[in-house]
Design a protein around this motif. Structure first.
Motif, PDB file in Angstrom:
ATOM      1  N   GLY A 103     -27.180 -41.050  93.868  1.00  0.00           N
ATOM      2  CA  GLY A 103     -28.166 -42.045  94.225  1.00  0.00           C
ATOM      3  C   GLY A 103     -29.494 -41.934  93.526  1.00  0.00           C
ATOM      4  O   GLY A 103     -30.390 -42.749  93.769  1.00  0.00           O
ATOM      5  N   SER A 104     -29.623 -40.943  92.639  1.00  0.00           N
ATOM      6  CA  SER A 104     -30.887 -40.828  91.927  1.00  0.00           C
ATOM      7  C   SER A 104     -31.130 -42.069  91.085  1.00  0.00           C
ATOM      8  O   SER A 104     -30.232 -42.562  90.411  1.00  0.00           O
ATOM      9  CB  SER A 104     -30.879 -39.588  91.035  1.00  0.00           C
ATOM     10  OG  SER A 104     -32.027 -39.579  90.212  1.00  0.00           O
ATOM     11  N   SER A 105     -32.357 -42.542  91.090  1.00  0.00           N
ATOM     12  CA  SER A 105     -32.701 -43.735  90.310  1.00  0.00           C
ATOM     13  C   SER A 105     -33.378 -43.379  88.993  1.00  0.00           C
ATOM     14  O   SER A 105     -33.803 -44.275  88.258  1.00  0.00           O
ATOM     15  CB  SER A 105     -33.608 -44.656  91.130  1.00  0.00           C
ATOM     16  OG  SER A 105     -34.819 -43.990  91.446  1.00  0.00           O
ATOM     17  N   TRP A 106     -33.470 -42.075  88.681  1.00  0.00           N
ATOM     18  CA  TRP A 106     -34.152 -41.641  87.471  1.00  0.00           C
ATOM     19  C   TRP A 106     -33.164 -41.423  86.343  1.00  0.00           C
ATOM     20  O   TRP A 106     -32.325 -40.527  86.425  1.00  0.00           O
ATOM     21  CB  TRP A 106     -34.929 -40.355  87.731  1.00  0.00           C
ATOM     22  CG  TRP A 106     -35.988 -40.526  88.763  1.00  0.00           C
ATOM     23  CD1 TRP A 106     -35.947 -40.144  90.058  1.00  0.00           C
ATOM     24  CD2 TRP A 106     -37.259 -41.165  88.571  1.00  0.00           C
ATOM     25  NE1 TRP A 106     -37.106 -40.501  90.701  1.00  0.00           N
ATOM     26  CE2 TRP A 106     -37.941 -41.110  89.814  1.00  0.00           C
ATOM     27  CE3 TRP A 106     -37.883 -41.765  87.475  1.00  0.00           C
ATOM     28  CZ2 TRP A 106     -39.212 -41.650  89.981  1.00  0.00           C
ATOM     29  CZ3 TRP A 106     -39.161 -42.289  87.647  1.00  0.00           C
ATOM     30  CH2 TRP A 106     -39.801 -42.230  88.881  1.00  0.00           C
ATOM     31  N   PRO A 107     -33.261 -42.171  85.271  1.00  0.00           N
ATOM     32  CA  PRO A 107     -32.305 -42.021  84.175  1.00  0.00           C
ATOM     33  C   PRO A 107     -32.249 -40.599  83.613  1.00  0.00           C
ATOM     34  O   PRO A 107     -31.180 -40.149  83.194  1.00  0.00           O
ATOM     35  CB  PRO A 107     -32.827 -43.000  83.116  1.00  0.00           C
ATOM     36  CG  PRO A 107     -33.568 -44.042  83.895  1.00  0.00           C
ATOM     37  CD  PRO A 107     -34.189 -43.301  85.034  1.00  0.00           C
ATOM     38  N   TYR A 108     -33.367 -39.874  83.610  1.00  0.00           N
ATOM     39  CA  TYR A 108     -33.362 -38.544  83.008  1.00  0.00           C
ATOM     40  C   TYR A 108     -32.550 -37.544  83.809  1.00  0.00           C
ATOM     41  O   TYR A 108     -32.291 -36.434  83.348  1.00  0.00           O
ATOM     42  CB  TYR A 108     -34.790 -38.041  82.792  1.00  0.00           C
ATOM     43  CG  TYR A 108     -35.604 -37.833  84.046  1.00  0.00           C
ATOM     44  CD1 TYR A 108     -36.566 -38.753  84.445  1.00  0.00           C
ATOM     45  CD2 TYR A 108     -35.435 -36.691  84.830  1.00  0.00           C
ATOM     46  CE1 TYR A 108     -37.325 -38.564  85.583  1.00  0.00           C
ATOM     47  CE2 TYR A 108     -36.183 -36.492  85.972  1.00  0.00           C
ATOM     48  CZ  TYR A 108     -37.129 -37.432  86.337  1.00  0.00           C
ATOM     49  OH  TYR A 108     -37.874 -37.240  87.464  1.00  0.00           O
ATOM     50  N   GLU A 109     -32.143 -37.915  85.032  1.00  0.00           N
ATOM     51  CA  GLU A 109     -31.309 -37.027  85.834  1.00  0.00           C
ATOM     52  C   GLU A 109     -29.819 -37.282  85.603  1.00  0.00           C
ATOM     53  O   GLU A 109     -28.985 -36.689  86.283  1.00  0.00           O
ATOM     54  CB  GLU A 109     -31.665 -37.182  87.314  1.00  0.00           C
ATOM     55  CG  GLU A 109     -33.049 -36.609  87.637  1.00  0.00           C
ATOM     56  CD  GLU A 109     -33.392 -36.634  89.113  1.00  0.00           C
ATOM     57  OE1 GLU A 109     -32.807 -37.469  89.836  1.00  0.00           O
ATOM     58  OE2 GLU A 109     -34.250 -35.838  89.516  1.00  0.00           O
TER      59      GLU A 109
END
Length: 123
Positions: A103-109
């Motif tokens: 569910g992370s919304s951060w592309p770098y993750e």
């Protein structure tokens, strides 16, 4: 190493539906949370949906909630994005990606990315 290949994009009229697929090969697919992002020229990559390792929990951006649904089939090493009631503003290149934080919304993750598939919604 994980290879991801998206498919299912295309041209559709507003109000129509598309189903995107993302086929994975390489390391164990079920070890990863998966995410769907989209991007238009000149804009940053935007989180669309995410799904947990088992597929039991899904996450959707407010802009697509109620219209898009993420799912996965670990036996087929595939994640899906069902898109209904499409709008012209949904036009973008759609990417799937593997991650460790559901569910992370951060592309770098996210670590591995597909090449993207174009979705175009006409008015």
């Amino acid at each position: 190493q994980v290879q991801l290949v998206e498919s299912g994009g295309g041209l559709v009229q507003a109000g129509g539906s598309l189903r995107l697929s993302c086929a994975a090969s390489g390391r164990t697919f079920s070890s990863y949370a998966m995410g769907w992002f989209r991007q238009t020229p000149g804009k940053e990559r935007e989180f669309v949906a995410g799904i947990s390792l088992s597929g039991g929990t899904t996450y959707h951006a407010d802009s697509v909630k109620g219209r898009f649904t993420a799912s996965r089939d670990n036996a087929k090493n595939t994640v899906y994005l069902q898109m209904n009631s499409l709008k012209p503003e949904d036009t973008a290149v759609y990417y799937c990606a593997t991650g460790n934080i559901p569910g992370s919304s951060w592309p770098y993750e996210y670590h591995y990315w597909g090449q993207g598939t174009q979705v175009t919604v006409s008015a």
